[in-house]
Design an enzyme around this catalytic site. Sequence first.
Site, PDB file in Angstrom:
ATOM      1  N   ASP A  82       0.855  -1.135   0.035  1.00  0.00           N
ATOM      2  CA  ASP A  82      -0.052   0.006   0.037  1.00  0.00           C
ATOM      3  C   ASP A  82       0.941   1.116   0.088  1.00  0.00           C
ATOM      4  O   ASP A  82       1.713   1.367   0.834  1.00  0.00           O
ATOM      5  CB  ASP A  82      -0.869   0.147   1.255  1.00  0.00           C
ATOM      6  CG  ASP A  82      -2.026   1.082   1.026  1.00  0.00           C
ATOM      7  OD1 ASP A  82      -2.515   1.209   0.120  1.00  0.00           O
ATOM      8  OD2 ASP A  82      -2.510   1.369   2.340  1.00  0.00           O
ATOM      9  N   GLY A 180      -7.984   7.858   7.828  1.00  0.00           N
ATOM     10  CA  GLY A 180      -8.195   8.306   9.389  1.00  0.00           C
ATOM     11  C   GLY A 180      -9.590   8.702   9.761  1.00  0.00           C
ATOM     12  O   GLY A 180     -10.212   9.167   8.670  1.00  0.00           O
ATOM     13  N   SER A 210     -13.349   3.596   6.315  1.00  0.00           N
ATOM     14  CA  SER A 210     -13.433   3.689   7.795  1.00  0.00           C
ATOM     15  C   SER A 210     -14.367   4.793   8.121  1.00  0.00           C
ATOM     16  O   SER A 210     -13.971   5.973   7.871  1.00  0.00           O
ATOM     17  CB  SER A 210     -12.157   3.511   8.820  1.00  0.00           C
ATOM     18  OG  SER A 210     -11.450   2.710   8.650  1.00  0.00           O
TER      19      SER A 210
HETATM   20 ZN   LIG Z   1      -4.647   4.962   1.433  1.00  0.00          ZN
END
Ligand SMILES: [Zn+2]
Length: 279
Positions: A82, A180, A210
């Site tokens: 990633d 985040g 998320s």
């Molecule tokens: Zn990312």
Amino acid sequence: MTLGVELELLRALHATRRAVVGAVAYDLVTLEAIAAAGEATGCPVIAQVGSSAFGLVHGPALIAAARAVAGSATVPVGLHLDHSRDLDEIRRCLDAGYTSVMIDGSRLALGANIELTARAVEVSRPYGAWVEAELGHLSGDEDRSTGAGAGEPTDPDEAARFAADTGIDALAVCIGNVHGRTAAPVTLDLGRLERIAAATPVPLVLHGASGVPDAVIAAAVGLGVAKLNVNADLRAAHLGATVAHAAADPTGDDLPGALAASRQALTAHLTSLVQAYTA
Ligand SMILES: [Zn+2]
């Protein structure tokens, strides 16, 4: 041996408007939970072990653990790099058995991003690995929540040129998503997503999933997002289970119990995601 989520599988998910879950792992507990969620649902999953994890633990050891977990799973478990900004790191990970990589040139100007990304595609092809790249720029930190706001949005016309000029297999989009957790709820620009999907045939990737409401994620998957990256919710589930276990533990030293609780919480969270968007 079922290591890897092949490009054909990603494309098949995209064609049927489903999405594979790309879960960031910093340790073996998370890696095992990722495979367990795949096995519980009978679906492919992707473990994302990247540069930031290499800074915390010995990279080759964590990669070996990921390969062992993926290799013994009964479903395809991809091993994905990633947010790499370094072609040498990409080469090292491909040599170590990664099945897909992300080259992140999103901080660069369009021409330089195209150049770097095209080189990453060239490097990856001989390995049979597929390549994800980012256009626009996602704000926030990849490893901790900073309360960042929305970043630089992906331009649909640029996306068409970027995908065509680089030969990428998947495109990470910035449509209001943030790395985040955020103080205010994230609003995804689904109209922009629809225009990007119309402009380029490649499967799209949503980072920072998320905290985005389920219905919004479902709509994004319906519009062409074929990979969902999750990290912050997993970090919270992992830590939350550890802290809760420790608080209820009169001995104060039941580490095996805490690790088991974390693994269980991570597996439950990931299973519900995979069930919702991949199955
Ligand atoms: Zn990312």
